[in-house]
Design an enzyme around this catalytic site. Structure first.
Site, mmCIF file in Angstrom:
data_model
loop_
_atom_site.group_PDB
_atom_site.id
_atom_site.type_symbol
_atom_site.label_atom_id
_atom_site.label_comp_id
_atom_site.label_asym_id
_atom_site.label_seq_id
_atom_site.Cartn_x
_atom_site.Cartn_y
_atom_site.Cartn_z
ATOM 1 N N SER A 141 -6.424 -6.880 -3.419
ATOM 2 C CA SER A 141 -5.295 -7.783 -3.736
ATOM 3 C C SER A 141 -4.571 -8.216 -2.458
ATOM 4 O O SER A 141 -4.141 -9.362 -2.341
ATOM 5 C CB SER A 141 -4.324 -7.136 -4.719
ATOM 6 O OG SER A 141 -3.707 -6.021 -4.137
ATOM 7 N N HIS A 229 0.324 0.819 5.151
ATOM 8 C CA HIS A 229 0.314 2.117 4.477
ATOM 9 C C HIS A 229 1.362 2.100 3.365
ATOM 10 O O HIS A 229 2.485 1.640 3.587
ATOM 11 C CB HIS A 229 0.623 3.225 5.495
ATOM 12 C CG HIS A 229 0.506 4.587 4.902
ATOM 13 N ND1 HIS A 229 -0.704 5.181 4.652
ATOM 14 C CD2 HIS A 229 1.446 5.455 4.470
ATOM 15 C CE1 HIS A 229 -0.503 6.368 4.098
ATOM 16 N NE2 HIS A 229 0.802 6.554 3.978
HETATM 17 C C1 GRF Z 1 -2.702 -0.810 -0.540
HETATM 18 O O1 GRF Z 1 -1.775 -0.147 -1.326
HETATM 19 C C2 GRF Z 1 -2.527 -0.446 0.914
HETATM 20 O O2 GRF Z 1 -1.269 0.011 1.228
HETATM 21 C C3 GRF Z 1 -3.489 0.695 1.094
HETATM 22 O O3 GRF Z 1 -4.563 0.398 0.233
HETATM 23 C C4 GRF Z 1 -4.108 -0.395 -0.858
HETATM 24 C C5 GRF Z 1 -5.046 -1.559 -0.991
HETATM 25 O O4 GRF Z 1 -4.817 -2.256 -2.185
HETATM 26 N N1 GRF Z 1 -3.831 0.841 2.488
HETATM 27 P P1 GRF Z 1 -5.620 -3.607 -2.495
HETATM 28 O O5 GRF Z 1 -7.090 -3.281 -2.449
HETATM 29 O O6 GRF Z 1 -5.243 -4.589 -1.436
HETATM 30 O O7 GRF Z 1 -5.174 -4.039 -3.845
#
Ligand code: GRF
Length: 317
Positions: A141, A229
């Protein structure tokens, strides 16, 4: 604020009340986006909007007064001259109003930016855009927000280590080349570097990529690899702290707030210099899942804007 807004969008009351909440939530989201895009706090955003409104009214008023002095009859010429006058007067009026409202610096930069765009002096042509690689192995996302945010760059490559990850579909939908890598290729000395060089990658964005970045890559891209993060570092980071594990730890510790941290990547997990943080409240009713939702919204609202900012600085350095 965005967490408060999220609560609004989840409410389901009677149709009319629900509609009001939806509209309110929509405005809240719009405010958050503007804050991130213009890099201002809530008070400054209100002052900026007030400056736009007052500056606009002033230039409309001044335009009419000037045309009255010429004694011209209202008609097609009058309208054309009025539009011309208002266009010329607008920057002046907005700058004028911005002084007492303390927003002169913002508007000076804003008008310079518009001027550059109008004169066609775009900072870099499409062919010269900085090329970024997004490393992601989850739903993607964040990757999608970065791709569609209209940042002045080209997302040239998606690097993924998980066959079947959602981010691969997103890459396909946007016709972005993907590189599905395995441990052997990724951690084999500097063998991964040529893969990136082949795509002329200038900047690397991690968005849900769980492997540690090999040292040769960090050395090849100094201060050009960033990560997001889902917590307020330095707390709740490090090896094994990812996804719901982070949110579970935050809730178990009874934290009253959590948030996001965007940081440069160094040799240690979640350790590099912090570039940006945004917080949201953790309530007693929050579960790791609800907190994850709030955090995701914060990420989507801020990550593309922070990347755009860093790339702009790189362009000028
Ligand atoms: C996010 O919450 C980011 O903080 C972490 O991994 C997640 C990735 O989510 N490093 P998405 O795949 O972008 O939905």
């Amino acid at each position: 604020m965005s967490c408060i807004c999220n609560q609004f969008s989840d409410l389901k009351f009677y149709p009319f009340t629900a509609l009001n909440h939806k509209i309110l939530a929509h405005f809240c989201r719009m405010f958050e986006k503007l804050k991130a895009r213009w890099k201002v706090n809530t008070i400054n955003l209100i002052l900026v909007i007030a400056t736009f409104a007052l500056g606009g009214s002033l230039c409309g008023y001044a335009g009419r007064k000037i045309l009255l002095l010429t004694g011209l009859e209202k008609g097609a010429t009058w309208i054309i001259l009025y539009i011309l006058l208002v266009t010329l007067l607008w920057p002046l009026c907005v700058l004028l109003i911005s002084i007492p409202l303390g927003q002169f610096k913002f508007f000076k930069n804003y008008i310079i930016k518009i001027g550059r765009k109008m004169s066609g002096r775009r900072e870099k042509k499409k062919t010269n855009l900085l090329k970024i690689a997004v490393f992601a192995s989850g739903a993607g996302s964040n990757a999608e927000k970065i791709i569609t945010a209209g940042i002045n760059c080209e997302v040239s490559l998606i690097v993924c280590n998980k066959p079947g990850a959602g981010v691969l579909n997103i890459a396909a939908n946007h016709q972005i080349p993907t590189l599905l890598t395995d441990k052997e290729r990724f951690f084999n000395g500097d063998h991964f570097l040529p893969e990136l060089q082949k795509h002329q990658i200038d900047f690397i964005v991690l968005a849900g990529f769980l492997w540690k970045i090999p040292v040769p890559l960090i050395q090849a891209y100094p201060k050009k690899i960033i990560n997001i993060h889902p917590a307020l570092l330095p707390k709740y980071g490090g090896k094994g702290m990812y996804g719901n594990k982070v949110h579970e730890a935050v809730i178990a510790a009874g934290e009253k707030e959590s948030g996001i941290s965007i940081h440069y990547v160094d040799e240690i997990y979640d350790h590099g210099e912090i570039i940006f943080q945004a917080a949201c409240a953790v309530t007693e009713n929050d579960t790791p899942e609800t907190l994850a939702k709030h955090i995701h919204k914060l990420e989507h609202a801020h990550y593309p804007a922070v990347i755009a900012d860093l790339l702009q600085k790189q362009n000028h350095s």
